[in-house]
Write a protein that holds these residues in place. Sequence first.
Motif, PDB file in Angstrom:
ATOM      1  N   GLN A  41       0.967  -1.080   0.174  1.00 37.97           N
ATOM      2  CA  GLN A  41       0.070  -0.064   0.073  1.00 37.97           C
ATOM      3  C   GLN A  41       0.711   1.256  -0.088  1.00 37.97           C
ATOM      4  OE1 GLN A  41      -2.495  -0.644   3.605  1.00 37.97           O
ATOM      5  NE2 GLN A  41      -3.396  -2.168   2.751  1.00 37.97           N
ATOM      6  N   ALA A  42       1.940   1.135   0.916  1.00 39.34           N
ATOM      7  CA  ALA A  42       2.776   2.393   1.131  1.00 39.34           C
ATOM      8  C   ALA A  42       3.994   2.579   0.078  1.00 39.34           C
ATOM      9  CB  ALA A  42       3.174   2.739   2.499  1.00 39.34           C
ATOM     10  N   ILE A  43       4.683   1.679  -0.242  1.00 36.07           N
ATOM     11  CA  ILE A  43       5.884   1.712  -0.917  1.00 36.07           C
ATOM     12  C   ILE A  43       5.925   1.257  -2.270  1.00 36.07           C
ATOM     13  CG2 ILE A  43       8.336   0.890  -0.611  1.00 36.07           C
ATOM     14  CD1 ILE A  43       7.545   2.866   1.597  1.00 36.07           C
ATOM     15  N   ALA A  44       5.024   0.305  -2.623  1.00 38.10           N
ATOM     16  CA  ALA A  44       5.170  -0.250  -4.065  1.00 38.10           C
ATOM     17  C   ALA A  44       4.907   0.722  -4.989  1.00 38.10           C
ATOM     18  CB  ALA A  44       4.024  -1.401  -4.068  1.00 38.10           C
ATOM     19  N   PRO A  45       3.814   1.740  -4.833  1.00 41.72           N
ATOM     20  CA  PRO A  45       3.385   2.692  -5.550  1.00 41.72           C
ATOM     21  C   PRO A  45       4.451   3.550  -6.021  1.00 41.72           C
ATOM     22  CG  PRO A  45       1.566   2.417  -3.946  1.00 41.72           C
ATOM     23  CD  PRO A  45       2.752   1.714  -3.589  1.00 41.72           C
ATOM     24  N   VAL A  46       5.329   3.711  -5.330  1.00 40.86           N
ATOM     25  CA  VAL A  46       6.431   4.851  -5.496  1.00 40.86           C
ATOM     26  C   VAL A  46       7.754   4.195  -5.834  1.00 40.86           C
ATOM     27  CG1 VAL A  46       5.046   6.688  -4.066  1.00 40.86           C
ATOM     28  CG2 VAL A  46       6.930   5.121  -2.910  1.00 40.86           C
ATOM     29  N   ILE A  47       8.175   3.007  -5.971  1.00 40.37           N
ATOM     30  CA  ILE A  47       9.389   2.641  -5.979  1.00 40.37           C
ATOM     31  C   ILE A  47      10.228   3.178  -7.256  1.00 40.37           C
ATOM     32  CG2 ILE A  47      10.399   0.468  -7.109  1.00 40.37           C
ATOM     33  CD1 ILE A  47       8.806  -1.204  -5.258  1.00 40.37           C
ATOM     34  N   PRO A  48       9.572   3.388  -8.158  1.00 39.37           N
ATOM     35  CA  PRO A  48      10.262   4.199  -9.552  1.00 39.37           C
ATOM     36  C   PRO A  48      11.002   5.531  -8.844  1.00 39.37           C
ATOM     37  CG  PRO A  48       8.664   3.247 -10.400  1.00 39.37           C
ATOM     38  CD  PRO A  48       8.031   3.039  -9.133  1.00 39.37           C
ATOM     39  N   GLU A  49      10.138   6.452  -8.142  1.00 37.68           N
ATOM     40  CA  GLU A  49      10.663   7.762  -7.492  1.00 37.68           C
ATOM     41  C   GLU A  49      11.479   7.367  -6.357  1.00 37.68           C
ATOM     42  OE1 GLU A  49       7.476   6.716  -7.895  1.00 37.68           O
ATOM     43  OE2 GLU A  49       6.459   8.205  -9.329  1.00 37.68           O
TER      44      GLU A  49
ATOM     45  N   MET B  94      15.088  12.488   6.151  1.00 36.56           N
ATOM     46  CA  MET B  94      13.688  12.129   6.886  1.00 36.56           C
ATOM     47  C   MET B  94      13.245  13.132   8.211  1.00 36.56           C
ATOM     48  SD  MET B  94      12.071   9.898   4.887  1.00 36.56           S
ATOM     49  CE  MET B  94      10.952   8.855   6.028  1.00 36.56           C
ATOM     50  N   GLN B  95      14.339  13.512   8.514  1.00 38.64           N
ATOM     51  CA  GLN B  95      14.110  14.252   9.946  1.00 38.64           C
ATOM     52  C   GLN B  95      13.907  15.888   9.450  1.00 38.64           C
ATOM     53  OE1 GLN B  95      17.809  13.510  11.961  1.00 38.64           O
ATOM     54  NE2 GLN B  95      17.331  11.512  12.442  1.00 38.64           N
ATOM     55  N   GLN B  96      14.094  16.110   8.205  1.00 35.17           N
ATOM     56  CA  GLN B  96      13.865  17.652   7.582  1.00 35.17           C
ATOM     57  C   GLN B  96      12.494  17.889   7.934  1.00 35.17           C
ATOM     58  OE1 GLN B  96      15.586  18.392   3.831  1.00 35.17           O
ATOM     59  NE2 GLN B  96      17.660  17.617   4.489  1.00 35.17           N
ATOM     60  N   GLN B  97      12.335  19.323   8.264  1.00 29.85           N
ATOM     61  CA  GLN B  97      11.027  19.651   8.373  1.00 29.85           C
ATOM     62  C   GLN B  97      10.567  20.271   6.957  1.00 29.85           C
ATOM     63  OE1 GLN B  97       9.384  19.441  11.168  1.00 29.85           O
ATOM     64  NE2 GLN B  97      11.043  18.221  11.960  1.00 29.85           N
ATOM     65  N   THR B  98      11.249  20.685   5.891  1.00 30.35           N
ATOM     66  CA  THR B  98      10.698  20.956   4.734  1.00 30.35           C
ATOM     67  C   THR B  98      10.125  19.717   4.160  1.00 30.35           C
ATOM     68  OG1 THR B  98      12.960  20.230   3.795  1.00 30.35           O
ATOM     69  CG2 THR B  98      12.851  22.527   4.476  1.00 30.35           C
ATOM     70  N   PRO B  99       9.275  20.196   3.166  1.00 31.24           N
ATOM     71  CA  PRO B  99       8.496  19.370   2.389  1.00 31.24           C
ATOM     72  C   PRO B  99       9.288  18.179   1.630  1.00 31.24           C
ATOM     73  CG  PRO B  99       7.625  21.390   1.891  1.00 31.24           C
ATOM     74  CD  PRO B  99       8.821  21.690   2.664  1.00 31.24           C
ATOM     75  N   LEU B 100       8.926  16.935   1.947  1.00 32.17           N
ATOM     76  CA  LEU B 100       9.775  15.841   1.354  1.00 32.17           C
ATOM     77  C   LEU B 100       9.300  15.340  -0.145  1.00 32.17           C
ATOM     78  CD1 LEU B 100       9.919  13.575   4.396  1.00 32.17           C
ATOM     79  CD2 LEU B 100      11.849  14.895   3.554  1.00 32.17           C
ATOM     80  N   PRO B 101      10.009  14.938  -0.775  1.00 26.55           N
ATOM     81  CA  PRO B 101       9.612  14.112  -2.138  1.00 26.55           C
ATOM     82  C   PRO B 101       8.432  13.253  -1.865  1.00 26.55           C
ATOM     83  CG  PRO B 101      11.988  14.255  -2.030  1.00 26.55           C
ATOM     84  CD  PRO B 101      11.530  14.488  -0.765  1.00 26.55           C
ATOM     85  N   PRO B 102       7.761  13.197  -2.849  1.00 24.91           N
ATOM     86  CA  PRO B 102       6.494  12.250  -2.632  1.00 24.91           C
ATOM     87  C   PRO B 102       6.940  10.721  -2.049  1.00 24.91           C
ATOM     88  CG  PRO B 102       6.126  13.459  -4.504  1.00 24.91           C
ATOM     89  CD  PRO B 102       7.582  13.857  -4.294  1.00 24.91           C
ATOM     90  N   SER B 103       8.087  10.198  -2.577  1.00 24.85           N
ATOM     91  CA  SER B 103       8.694   8.824  -2.299  1.00 24.85           C
ATOM     92  C   SER B 103       8.903   8.879  -0.823  1.00 24.85           C
ATOM     93  CB  SER B 103       9.585   8.313  -2.932  1.00 24.85           C
ATOM     94  OG  SER B 103      10.891   9.317  -3.082  1.00 24.85           O
ATOM     95  N   LEU B 104       9.525   9.933  -0.308  1.00 26.51           N
ATOM     96  CA  LEU B 104       9.868  10.011   1.048  1.00 26.51           C
ATOM     97  C   LEU B 104       8.875  10.202   1.980  1.00 26.51           C
ATOM     98  CD1 LEU B 104      13.452  11.416   1.193  1.00 26.51           C
ATOM     99  CD2 LEU B 104      12.868   9.154   0.725  1.00 26.51           C
ATOM    100  N   GLN B 105       7.930  10.991   1.440  1.00 30.55           N
ATOM    101  CA  GLN B 105       6.728  11.046   2.417  1.00 30.55           C
ATOM    102  C   GLN B 105       5.782   9.770   2.425  1.00 30.55           C
ATOM    103  OE1 GLN B 105       3.940  14.214   0.618  1.00 30.55           O
ATOM    104  NE2 GLN B 105       5.671  15.532   0.299  1.00 30.55           N
ATOM    105  N   ALA B 106       5.995   8.962   1.404  1.00 35.70           N
ATOM    106  CA  ALA B 106       5.271   7.414   1.340  1.00 35.70           C
ATOM    107  C   ALA B 106       6.146   6.826   2.446  1.00 35.70           C
ATOM    108  CB  ALA B 106       5.208   6.929   0.112  1.00 35.70           C
TER     109      ALA B 106
END
Length: 283
Positions: free
Chosen positions: A23-31, A79-91
């Motif tokens: 659910q969480a990781i498979a959809p963003v594997i390319p990114e 991952m510890q940054q407060q700035t917006p993360l790329p979608p894959s790291l948000q996932a």
Amino acid sequence: MSNSLLPQQPAPVTQAMEQLTAQAIAPVIPELMTVLLELRRNADVELQPRFPHANGKPYPLGRCDLISRHVLGQLAALMQQQTPLPPSLQALRGFLGGGGEVRSVWGVLRGRYFQNAFQVGSLYIDVANDTVDPAKPPIEILPWSECGMAEVADFDHFAAIAGSYWGASVYANTVLPGLAPILPAITVLPGQLPRLQSACDYMIEKCRRSDFQLNDAWLQGGPQPPADVAAALLAATPEPLRPRQSGLDAALAACDVVRNTGWGRDDAWRDARVKEYLTINAY
């Protein structure tokens, strides 16, 4: 010591973890692959000038541990940054928040060589995939069921892989008995000084949790070091750490002592032995 997983031991993949990963990781594997490739490039820029060779081989060969740890450190910082993360790291953050886990793992890959990698839920992620064969892509992501990673079972297994992968001769550590309870093996690679093995957290903890039975078995069953190997290892050992008595009986006695006194269950004892290991000039 608890009955939890050993350091760097792969975790059993449960059905719940399969579902969460899907659910969480498979959809963003390319990114995610793109992000990891950029982190790997950054690692190479920093590491290659500092570590151009390993055992006579050019970077990145033989540097899987170094590269994996560096990339994991970069990833943790992102991952510890407060700035917006790329979608894959948000996932990935959502995956962790939902009970997922990222583990650093070590073992025998496809029956051929030692490898460091990550287990992300039900995925195998290798950010140092080219450290055995530089023609391979640097990043590999596979379902865990397809990766072919196995745990090192004992020191016979370790010796077999070290022999075929490193070209090492592997002997029982009857030279430095005080370290035999956590480092019961000696490896010798052509043209190099002898090295005690294995100082990775997985193997040390495996020794401890076996109540040092794995050590006894290897010390008694493994080949004894030739005189020149013993002499070279002793010469590389600082005088205060050189034993008054060497040999199989002394090594087995050292295992008996830590087993019977309970020292082997003491993390302070373990850390002190690792510090001794680090002072030996062969490392």
